[in-house]
Design a protein around this motif. Structure first.
Motif: not given
Length: 99
Positions: A17-43
């Protein structure tokens, strides 16, 4: 003044467990596309990984994001993530010396 609570997230590779600011979010969209989410707010379905090149290499070796996000993740994405994490790590070290 009251201190604000620091949001924590769990790294899918190390399990720490780490502070959110020291991590990067990886997101998979509904279409199945995996991408880096620097803002942490992508759906979409998200997973967090620590900003550490060795951690990203472990994820690449074990193909962790394939299982966690239930999507096929290409090697080119892992390379993009490695470049991003290396850049962010260098920025953190650079700006930590300024304080």
């Amino acid at each position: 003044m009251k201190e604000r609570k620091v949001p924590l997230r769990k790294c899918v590779v190390s399990g720490e467990m780490n502070p959110k600011g020291t991590m990067v979010r990886i997101v998979r969209s509904k279409e199945g596309v995996v991408s880096i989410d620097p803002s942490g707010k992508m759906p979409g379905r998200g997973a967090y990984v620590t900003i550490e090149p060795t951690i990203v290499q472990k994820a690449r070796d074990k193909q962790l994001f394939d299982r966690v996000l239930k999507a096929k993740v290409e090697d080119s994405f892992y390379q993009e993530l490695m470049d991003y994490v290396s850049h962010q790590k260098a920025r953190q070290e650079l700006f930590a010396n300024d304080k």
